[in-house]
Design an enzyme around this catalytic site. Structure first.
Site, PDB file in Angstrom:
ATOM      1  CG  ASN A   1     -10.750  -2.651  -7.947  1.00 27.26           C
ATOM      2  OD1 ASN A   1     -11.352  -2.234  -8.930  1.00 27.26           O
ATOM      3  ND2 ASN A   1      -9.814  -3.589  -8.029  1.00 27.26           N
TER       4      ASN A   1
ATOM      5  CB  CYS B   1      -7.422  -4.458  -5.587  1.00 28.69           C
ATOM      6  SG  CYS B   1      -8.870  -5.512  -5.694  1.00 28.69           S
ATOM      7  CG  HIS B   2      -5.386 -10.121  -7.101  1.00 27.91           C
ATOM      8  ND1 HIS B   2      -6.109  -9.561  -8.136  1.00 27.91           N
ATOM      9  CD2 HIS B   2      -4.368 -10.808  -7.669  1.00 27.91           C
ATOM     10  CE1 HIS B   2      -5.552  -9.914  -9.289  1.00 27.91           C
ATOM     11  NE2 HIS B   2      -4.493 -10.671  -9.031  1.00 27.91           N
TER      12      HIS B   2
ATOM     13  CE1 TYR C   1      -4.106  -1.930   0.383  1.00 31.81           C
ATOM     14  CE2 TYR C   1      -2.716  -3.319   1.759  1.00 31.81           C
ATOM     15  CZ  TYR C   1      -3.887  -3.128   1.039  1.00 31.81           C
ATOM     16  OH  TYR C   1      -4.823  -4.130   0.972  1.00 31.81           O
TER      17      TYR C   1
ATOM     18  CD  GLU D   1      -1.987 -12.437 -10.785  1.00 34.29           C
ATOM     19  OE1 GLU D   1      -1.066 -11.730 -10.322  1.00 34.29           O
ATOM     20  OE2 GLU D   1      -3.102 -11.973 -11.064  1.00 34.29           O
TER      21      GLU D   1
END
Length: 175
Positions: free
Chosen positions: A135, A143-144, A112, A170
């Site tokens: 979001n 946002c993950h 953040y 990912e």
């Protein structure tokens, strides 16, 4: 349909993280919701009421074929970047944060604090967290990929189990 009402289409798709509700204006996809109650679209209607004073909501599965195809490719690890038009609704600050989130490459994360620094608001770490929480296009605007400064998987509107799943998919988190 009321005069001046925006036409809004919606559909739902099954995914590895559960049922997703997709919403699009005539300009592009504008909302993706993790269904929490038997496919209810109540969350969608609350969001729409905030951003659209007048709208006509209708189910239209055809509109969402390209979006669903790309989301399926993402879940199958065949797509790292979404290539469709989004129609983004939020405050100017939220949009700055969300645009910055879109620069985080697949398989990488940022804190953040790093997002706050990148948008030129180094003291706005909590505000960045608040924007992240609002979001409207989870997964699509990643946002993950935002984590706590200590490396912890803090906060995710869909639930931390979904954030963990996406980061594992990912390749950032190892199984």
């Amino acid at each position: 349909m009321a005069s001046g009402a925006k036409k809004i289409a919606w559909s739902q798709m099954e995914s590895p993280v559960g049922l997703l509700t997709l919403v699009a204006s005539q300009r592009g996809i504008c909302y993706l919701d993790f269904c929490k109650q038997n496919g209810s679209i109540v969350g969608v209607q609350i969001w729409l009421n905030h951003w659209f004073p007048h709208y006509s909501l209708e189910r239209n599965d055809q509109v969402f074929i390209p979006y669903m195809e790309q989301l399926q490719e993402y879940f199958q690890c065949e797509r790292k970047v979404f290539e469709f038009t989004i129609d983004l609704y939020g405050t100017p600050f939220q949009k700055r944060v969300w645009r910055q989130l879109q620069t985080i490459p697949y398989g990488e994360v940022r804190t953040y604090k790093e997002i706050a620094l990148a948008i030129g608001a180094p003291k706005a770490v909590r505000a960045v967290g608040g924007a992240n929480n609002k979001n409207p296009l989870s997964i699509i605007i990643p946002c993950h990929r935002v984590i706590g400064s200590n490396g912890s998987l803090v906060g995710y509107g869909g639930g931390l189990h979904i954030k963990e799943y996406l980061l594992t998919l990912e390749g950032w988190l190892k199984q």
